[in-house]
Design a protein around this motif. Structure first.
Motif, PDB file in Angstrom:
ATOM      1  N   PRO A  58     -43.562 -43.544 -44.171  1.00 39.47           N
ATOM      2  CA  PRO A  58     -44.860 -43.793 -43.722  1.00 39.47           C
ATOM      3  C   PRO A  58     -44.781 -42.780 -42.371  1.00 39.47           C
ATOM      4  CG  PRO A  58     -44.803 -45.521 -44.581  1.00 39.47           C
ATOM      5  CD  PRO A  58     -43.589 -45.704 -44.952  1.00 39.47           C
ATOM      6  N   ASP A  59     -43.918 -42.955 -41.255  1.00 38.02           N
ATOM      7  CA  ASP A  59     -43.332 -42.425 -40.535  1.00 38.02           C
ATOM      8  C   ASP A  59     -42.655 -41.071 -41.254  1.00 38.02           C
ATOM      9  OD1 ASP A  59     -43.891 -44.255 -38.877  1.00 38.02           O
ATOM     10  OD2 ASP A  59     -42.317 -44.605 -38.534  1.00 38.02           O
ATOM     11  N   LEU A  60     -42.007 -40.942 -41.748  1.00 37.54           N
ATOM     12  CA  LEU A  60     -41.709 -39.312 -42.431  1.00 37.54           C
ATOM     13  C   LEU A  60     -43.081 -38.509 -42.548  1.00 37.54           C
ATOM     14  CD1 LEU A  60     -39.384 -37.450 -43.588  1.00 37.54           C
ATOM     15  CD2 LEU A  60     -40.065 -38.522 -45.770  1.00 37.54           C
ATOM     16  N   CYS A  61     -44.251 -39.167 -43.617  1.00 39.26           N
ATOM     17  CA  CYS A  61     -45.616 -38.208 -43.436  1.00 39.26           C
ATOM     18  C   CYS A  61     -46.008 -37.661 -42.608  1.00 39.26           C
ATOM     19  CB  CYS A  61     -46.404 -39.338 -44.710  1.00 39.26           C
ATOM     20  SG  CYS A  61     -45.670 -39.692 -46.153  1.00 39.26           S
ATOM     21  N   ARG A  62     -46.266 -39.012 -41.625  1.00 41.53           N
ATOM     22  CA  ARG A  62     -46.846 -38.176 -40.287  1.00 41.53           C
ATOM     23  C   ARG A  62     -45.887 -36.844 -39.230  1.00 41.53           C
ATOM     24  NH1 ARG A  62     -48.477 -43.406 -40.233  1.00 41.53           N
ATOM     25  NH2 ARG A  62     -46.744 -44.298 -39.593  1.00 41.53           N
ATOM     26  N   ALA A  63     -44.391 -37.035 -39.826  1.00 40.94           N
ATOM     27  CA  ALA A  63     -43.445 -36.398 -38.972  1.00 40.94           C
ATOM     28  C   ALA A  63     -43.529 -34.822 -40.147  1.00 40.94           C
ATOM     29  CB  ALA A  63     -42.412 -36.972 -38.600  1.00 40.94           C
ATOM     30  N   VAL A  64     -44.162 -34.995 -40.969  1.00 39.14           N
ATOM     31  CA  VAL A  64     -43.951 -34.144 -42.196  1.00 39.14           C
ATOM     32  C   VAL A  64     -45.402 -33.297 -42.206  1.00 39.14           C
ATOM     33  CG1 VAL A  64     -44.400 -32.649 -44.608  1.00 39.14           C
ATOM     34  CG2 VAL A  64     -42.048 -34.634 -43.828  1.00 39.14           C
ATOM     35  N   GLU A  65     -46.096 -33.567 -41.144  1.00 35.93           N
ATOM     36  CA  GLU A  65     -48.183 -33.486 -41.059  1.00 35.93           C
ATOM     37  C   GLU A  65     -47.381 -33.150 -40.049  1.00 35.93           C
ATOM     38  OE1 GLU A  65     -51.886 -35.810 -41.842  1.00 35.93           O
ATOM     39  OE2 GLU A  65     -50.464 -36.845 -41.192  1.00 35.93           O
ATOM     40  N   GLU A  66     -46.879 -33.554 -38.901  1.00 42.70           N
ATOM     41  CA  GLU A  66     -47.093 -32.374 -37.479  1.00 42.70           C
ATOM     42  C   GLU A  66     -45.480 -30.867 -37.799  1.00 42.70           C
ATOM     43  OE1 GLU A  66     -43.477 -35.300 -35.163  1.00 42.70           O
ATOM     44  OE2 GLU A  66     -44.299 -33.446 -33.642  1.00 42.70           O
ATOM     45  N   THR A  67     -44.788 -31.309 -38.539  1.00 44.76           N
ATOM     46  CA  THR A  67     -43.741 -29.927 -39.238  1.00 44.76           C
ATOM     47  C   THR A  67     -44.748 -28.735 -39.191  1.00 44.76           C
ATOM     48  OG1 THR A  67     -42.191 -31.662 -39.929  1.00 44.76           O
ATOM     49  CG2 THR A  67     -42.156 -29.304 -40.864  1.00 44.76           C
ATOM     50  N   ALA A  68     -45.387 -29.430 -40.360  1.00 50.62           N
ATOM     51  CA  ALA A  68     -46.260 -28.055 -41.244  1.00 50.62           C
ATOM     52  C   ALA A  68     -47.656 -27.061 -40.340  1.00 50.62           C
ATOM     53  CB  ALA A  68     -46.948 -29.106 -43.094  1.00 50.62           C
ATOM     54  N   ALA A  69     -48.129 -28.322 -38.893  1.00 55.91           N
ATOM     55  CA  ALA A  69     -48.561 -28.104 -38.084  1.00 55.91           C
ATOM     56  C   ALA A  69     -48.521 -27.146 -37.625  1.00 55.91           C
ATOM     57  CB  ALA A  69     -49.623 -29.297 -37.152  1.00 55.91           C
ATOM     58  N   SER A  70     -46.759 -27.385 -36.906  1.00 55.90           N
ATOM     59  CA  SER A  70     -46.163 -26.621 -36.405  1.00 55.90           C
ATOM     60  C   SER A  70     -46.184 -24.895 -37.111  1.00 55.90           C
ATOM     61  CB  SER A  70     -45.086 -26.607 -35.962  1.00 55.90           C
ATOM     62  OG  SER A  70     -44.123 -26.796 -36.626  1.00 55.90           O
ATOM     63  N   GLY A  71     -46.201 -25.067 -37.966  1.00 56.32           N
ATOM     64  CA  GLY A  71     -45.421 -23.543 -38.756  1.00 56.32           C
ATOM     65  C   GLY A  71     -44.722 -23.500 -39.652  1.00 56.32           C
ATOM     66  N   ILE A  72     -44.221 -24.584 -39.827  1.00 52.62           N
ATOM     67  CA  ILE A  72     -42.787 -24.736 -40.635  1.00 52.62           C
ATOM     68  C   ILE A  72     -43.412 -24.795 -41.651  1.00 52.62           C
ATOM     69  CG2 ILE A  72     -40.814 -25.815 -41.777  1.00 52.62           C
ATOM     70  CD1 ILE A  72     -40.215 -26.321 -38.619  1.00 52.62           C
ATOM     71  N   HIS A 314     -32.848 -28.035 -34.988  1.00 52.96           N
ATOM     72  CA  HIS A 314     -33.553 -26.963 -34.069  1.00 52.96           C
ATOM     73  C   HIS A 314     -35.145 -26.567 -34.764  1.00 52.96           C
ATOM     74  CE1 HIS A 314     -30.114 -26.743 -31.352  1.00 52.96           C
ATOM     75  NE2 HIS A 314     -29.367 -26.264 -32.070  1.00 52.96           N
ATOM     76  N   ALA A 315     -35.681 -26.275 -35.825  1.00 54.96           N
ATOM     77  CA  ALA A 315     -36.375 -25.826 -36.385  1.00 54.96           C
ATOM     78  C   ALA A 315     -37.566 -26.362 -35.673  1.00 54.96           C
ATOM     79  CB  ALA A 315     -36.835 -26.010 -37.984  1.00 54.96           C
ATOM     80  N   LEU A 316     -37.985 -28.048 -35.574  1.00 56.72           N
ATOM     81  CA  LEU A 316     -39.168 -28.545 -34.886  1.00 56.72           C
ATOM     82  C   LEU A 316     -40.064 -28.005 -33.694  1.00 56.72           C
ATOM     83  CD1 LEU A 316     -42.261 -29.794 -35.984  1.00 56.72           C
ATOM     84  CD2 LEU A 316     -40.894 -31.857 -35.520  1.00 56.72           C
ATOM     85  N   GLN A 317     -38.350 -28.520 -32.703  1.00 56.16           N
ATOM     86  CA  GLN A 317     -38.976 -28.049 -31.351  1.00 56.16           C
ATOM     87  C   GLN A 317     -39.222 -26.191 -31.235  1.00 56.16           C
ATOM     88  OE1 GLN A 317     -35.057 -29.867 -29.643  1.00 56.16           O
ATOM     89  NE2 GLN A 317     -36.402 -31.669 -30.060  1.00 56.16           N
ATOM     90  N   TRP A 318     -38.302 -25.312 -31.871  1.00 55.12           N
ATOM     91  CA  TRP A 318     -38.133 -24.140 -31.750  1.00 55.12           C
ATOM     92  C   TRP A 318     -39.315 -23.440 -31.780  1.00 55.12           C
ATOM     93  CZ3 TRP A 318     -39.887 -20.027 -34.790  1.00 55.12           C
ATOM     94  CH2 TRP A 318     -38.783 -17.748 -34.752  1.00 55.12           C
ATOM     95  N   ALA A 319     -39.692 -24.512 -33.255  1.00 57.29           N
ATOM     96  CA  ALA A 319     -41.459 -23.840 -33.711  1.00 57.29           C
ATOM     97  C   ALA A 319     -42.066 -24.128 -32.311  1.00 57.29           C
ATOM     98  CB  ALA A 319     -41.876 -24.175 -35.354  1.00 57.29           C
ATOM     99  N   LYS A 320     -42.592 -25.649 -32.239  1.00 58.07           N
ATOM    100  CA  LYS A 320     -43.682 -24.896 -30.869  1.00 58.07           C
ATOM    101  C   LYS A 320     -43.549 -25.173 -29.898  1.00 58.07           C
ATOM    102  CE  LYS A 320     -43.748 -31.142 -32.290  1.00 58.07           C
ATOM    103  NZ  LYS A 320     -43.394 -32.306 -31.684  1.00 58.07           N
ATOM    104  N   ARG A 321     -42.620 -24.683 -29.724  1.00 55.70           N
ATOM    105  CA  ARG A 321     -42.177 -23.940 -27.928  1.00 55.70           C
ATOM    106  C   ARG A 321     -42.846 -22.753 -28.479  1.00 55.70           C
ATOM    107  NH1 ARG A 321     -37.363 -21.156 -27.320  1.00 55.70           N
ATOM    108  NH2 ARG A 321     -35.647 -22.574 -28.060  1.00 55.70           N
ATOM    109  N   ARG A 322     -42.601 -22.599 -29.307  1.00 56.84           N
ATOM    110  CA  ARG A 322     -42.994 -21.043 -30.143  1.00 56.84           C
ATOM    111  C   ARG A 322     -44.995 -20.875 -29.859  1.00 56.84           C
ATOM    112  NH1 ARG A 322     -41.660 -16.179 -34.296  1.00 56.84           N
ATOM    113  NH2 ARG A 322     -40.335 -15.656 -32.514  1.00 56.84           N
ATOM    114  N   GLY A 323     -45.169 -21.958 -30.274  1.00 55.69           N
ATOM    115  CA  GLY A 323     -46.649 -21.996 -30.817  1.00 55.69           C
ATOM    116  C   GLY A 323     -47.265 -21.870 -29.455  1.00 55.69           C
TER     117      GLY A 323
END
Ligand code: PBG
Length: 325
Positions: A58-72, A314-323
């Motif tokens: 369940p936590d993975l699904c939330r994290a993947v949602e956040e990852t998709a929302a970041s543009g990854i 680093h991908a998620l943090q990088w994507a969020k920063r770029r956003g």
């Protein structure tokens, strides 16, 4: 002073000029974010990899949602099973942690992100080796059958790309054939082709609980000294049907990446591995380096060296920063 006609500094004068002539860029589309999924009751952050977690489904699904929302656009999946055995049966069980996670992610985010399971036995075997062990030897050919079963099982659960990381000889051909026989001719293979026996995997082995219990991986992963051998490995994987190839680790192997870029036309990936991530995080936590600039510089170096695809924690943090820019 002689008259200077050529002045390199002209094109460095301001950010607009500098960006205009930038030779390498990192795009969201180039990134794959590796994630860990566990059968334990609770999610836990990995101590040596701040910001990276072993997630429950369940936590993975939330994290993947956040990852998709970041543009990854893509996540790689590593499973950590509750039960390990000598043959790593949980790696290719239809109700194993990875197939279940794939189905759950699909339900949550649909087709908005590519799911790329890592295919290997080391997280699932009690001895921690990437294949079947007999008298201290990792047996090549019997392992191919098990890897093929894992690949088909993940694709049946909904995987988009299959990424074998075991370094057995002939595994790309075996997996290609198994996928084709299961009518999955359209599923691409991203092969960990030039994978070195590296101490940079240290934090991953703690994260995935996959350190070999005896011996090491030097009888199947490559010796760090070898460059020509890497080209042969890549060439073989392409002949066996790999759609994309990988060099791993990244920073200490940029020359291999460059050479692979020059020699082959297939899409090329690089894995910025756990130890590379941990070193940056540890130095940043001490205030010794500027993390954001270091990460930008590292990712840019991979692109400059020739990588199309970068696997990085680093991908998620990088994507969020770029956003935010
Ligand atoms: C599984 C596998 C490993 C990594 C990716 N797939 C570990 C290993 O070969 O020991 C390493 C990833 C990392 O260090 O981030 N064979």
């Amino acid at each position: 002073m002689e008259h200077l006609t050529v002045r390199m500094r002209r094109m460095r004068r301001n950010p607009l000029l500098r960006d205009m002539v930038s030779e390498a860029r990192v795009n969201l589309e180039n990134l794959i974010y590796p994630m860990f999924v566990t059968e334990e009751a609770e999610s836990r952050e990995i101590p040596s990899m701040p910001g990276i977690w072993r997630y429950t489904i369940p936590d993975l699904c939330r994290a993947v949602e956040e990852t998709a929302a970041s543009g990854i656009k893509a996540v790689m999946l590593f499973g950590i099973p509750q039960h390990k055995d000598p043959l790593g049966t949980q790696a290719y069980h239809p109700e194993g942690i990875v197939p279940r996670a794939i189905r759950a992610i699909r339900k949550t985010v649909g087709d908005s992100i590519l799911i790329v399971p890592d295919v290997c036995l080391c997280e699932y075997t009690s001895h921690g080796h990437c294949g079947v062990l007999e008298n201290g030897d990792v047996l090549n050919d019997p392992t191919l059958e098990l890897l093929s079963r894992a690949a088909v099982c993940y694709v049946e659960a909904g995987a988009d790309i299959i990424a074998p990381s075991d370094m057995m000889d002939g595994r790309v051909a075996a997996i290609r054939r198994a996928l084709d026989e299961a009518s999955r001719t359209h599923i691409p293979i991203l092969a960990y082709s030039a994978k070195y026996a590296s101490a940079f995997y240290g934090p991953f082995r703690e994260a995935a609980d996959s350190a070999p219990q005896t011996g090491d991986r030097k009888s199947y992963q490559m010796a760090p000294a070898n460059r020509r051998e890497a080209l042969r490995e890549i060439e073989l994987d392409i002949q066996e049907g790999a759609d994309m190839v990988m060099v791993k680790p990244g920073l200490a192997y940029l020359d291999i990446l460059r050479e692979a870029r020059e020699c082959f036309e297939v899409p090329l990936a690089v894995y910025n591995v756990s130890g590379e991530y941990s070193m940056v995080k540890a130095a940043a936590a001490n205030g010794w380096i500027d993390e954001e600039r270091i990460v930008d510089e590292i990712l840019t170096a991979f692109r400059r060296a020739g990588a199309d695809i970068i696997l990085t924690y680093h991908a998620l943090q990088w994507a969020k920063r770029r956003g935010k820019h």
